[in-house]
Scaffold this active site. Structure first.
Site, short mmCIF file in Angstrom:
data_model
loop_
_atom_site.label_atom_id
_atom_site.label_comp_id
_atom_site.label_asym_id
_atom_site.label_seq_id
_atom_site.Cartn_x
_atom_site.Cartn_y
_atom_site.Cartn_z
N ILE A 124 3.11 3.06 4.59
CA ILE A 124 1.66 3.00 5.20
C ILE A 124 1.87 2.92 6.70
O ILE A 124 3.08 2.12 7.10
CB ILE A 124 0.67 2.27 4.77
CG1 ILE A 124 0.64 0.78 4.80
CG2 ILE A 124 -0.05 2.82 3.49
CD1 ILE A 124 -0.17 -0.05 4.47
N ASP A 125 1.47 3.89 7.97
CA ASP A 125 2.14 3.84 8.84
C ASP A 125 1.65 2.56 9.54
O ASP A 125 0.92 1.59 9.18
CB ASP A 125 1.25 5.19 9.81
CG ASP A 125 1.08 5.60 9.76
OD1 ASP A 125 2.38 6.01 8.83
OD2 ASP A 125 0.30 7.15 9.81
N LYS A 126 1.93 1.30 10.87
CA LYS A 126 2.25 0.83 11.28
C LYS A 126 0.67 0.47 11.40
O LYS A 126 0.34 -0.47 11.41
CB LYS A 126 2.82 0.80 12.74
CG LYS A 126 2.97 -0.05 14.02
CD LYS A 126 3.72 -0.36 15.25
CE LYS A 126 3.38 -1.51 16.12
NZ LYS A 126 3.46 -1.33 17.35
#
Length: 303
Positions: free
Chosen positions: A136-138
């Site tokens: 999942i994105d930062k």
């Protein structure tokens, strides 16, 4: 060496070049500034300084150096482990944490913490991404499944391919969605104008399906639950922008005038899968983080 070319948009004109590149690509500001010192970044064919104020239609070329061969350094972290046995681990990643090491993010990642927590992680994805099955994105918080051996890794990947993994996200989006639920079925691929962004396109794309339902409506925003059928890079962020309801706080795909957030309001709250060995279906739910709850409280109070 990889060379990336991108064009400055109308919304970005007047912004510092180092800020634009760090926002667009999720590189650290210090990494961008170092590349500028090394003349790896040129605007309209000429080197610039980090404080260069970009103009609309500027052509920016970034020469990304080959990644160094690195060993992942274990770092003790207070990880929020939801489940763990000899095959699989489920962890709740906080917002702001990068999943695995990459140029500009060599420490402080989830993988650094996992390496300190347990030594037995699958090696299928190599030294920089041990155990990582999906990301999942930062600036997205929430649940991730991690494989502790190669057999578990293959099983979990196969479940993702077969679309049997349950992945539900909560999000706040711009705009008041009039219908209660819907499905976005639109292919996603690289944006030709910005190779570090994704977009809905028929060229070089992969099928992508996102189901959503409205949980609550506010004056200018909607609180939604999105369920992934596929798992393309930035899928929810791209799909919600595509139908006219971009995520609040999203620096890459959302409008500049947004809620006061550091990154998109997106939380991977529900994760379910079959255990790689026993076949038992496991499902976990992580509550919304404090910042997300504060956003909802403010929207409710300002109705």
């Amino acid at each position: 060496m990889e060379i990336i070319e991108l064009h400055i948009t109308e919304e970005e004109q007047g912004e510092r070049i180092d800020k634009i590149l760090s926002v667009r690509n999720e590189w650290s500001r210090s990494q961008v500034q170092q590349w500028i010192k090394e003349n790896r970044i040129q605007v309209n064919g000429k080197p610039v300084k980090a404080n260069y104020k970009s103009q609309i239609d500027d052509v920016v070329k970034v020469s990304i150096p080959e990644p160094e061969l690195l060993d992942v350094i274990p770092e003790e972290m207070n990880l929020e482990i939801y489940y763990e046995d000899e095959d699989v681990l489920v962890v709740n990643k906080p917002k702001g944490m990068v999943v695995h090491p990459a140029p500009g993010h060599l420490s402080g990642t989830l993988v650094n913490g996992l390496m300190a927590h347990c030594k037995d992680l699958s090696g299928i994805n190599g030294v920089l991404r041990p155990g990582i099955v999906h990301r999942i994105d930062k600036d997205t918080s929430g649940l991730l499944m991690v494989a502790k051996n190669d057999a578990a890794h293959e099983s979990l990947v196969n479940q993702l391919v077969a679309k049997t993994v349950t992945r539900k996200y909560k999000a706040v989006v711009h705009g008041v969605i009039p219908h209660d639920q819907g499905t976005v079925d639109a292919p996603i691929g690289r944006d030709k104008q910005d190779r570090q962004s994704m977009t809905v396109t028929d060229q070089g794309s992969k099928n992508a399906v996102t189901h959503f339902k409205v949980l609550e409506r506010f004056d200018q925003f909607s609180y939604v639950e999105c369920q992934l059928e596929t798992g393309r890079t930035h899928q929810i962020r791209v799909h919600m922008k595509y139908i006219g309801y971009p995520l609040a706080g999203d620096p890459k795909y959302g409008p500049k005038k947004t809620l006061n957030l550091e990154g998109q309001a997106l939380h991977a709250g529900v994760l379910g899968f079959q255990h790689p060995k026993s076949g038992e279906y496991l499902e976990f739910e992580a509550p919304l983080p404090t910042e997300f709850l504060s956003v909802l409280d403010n929207l409710r109070n300002n109705r």
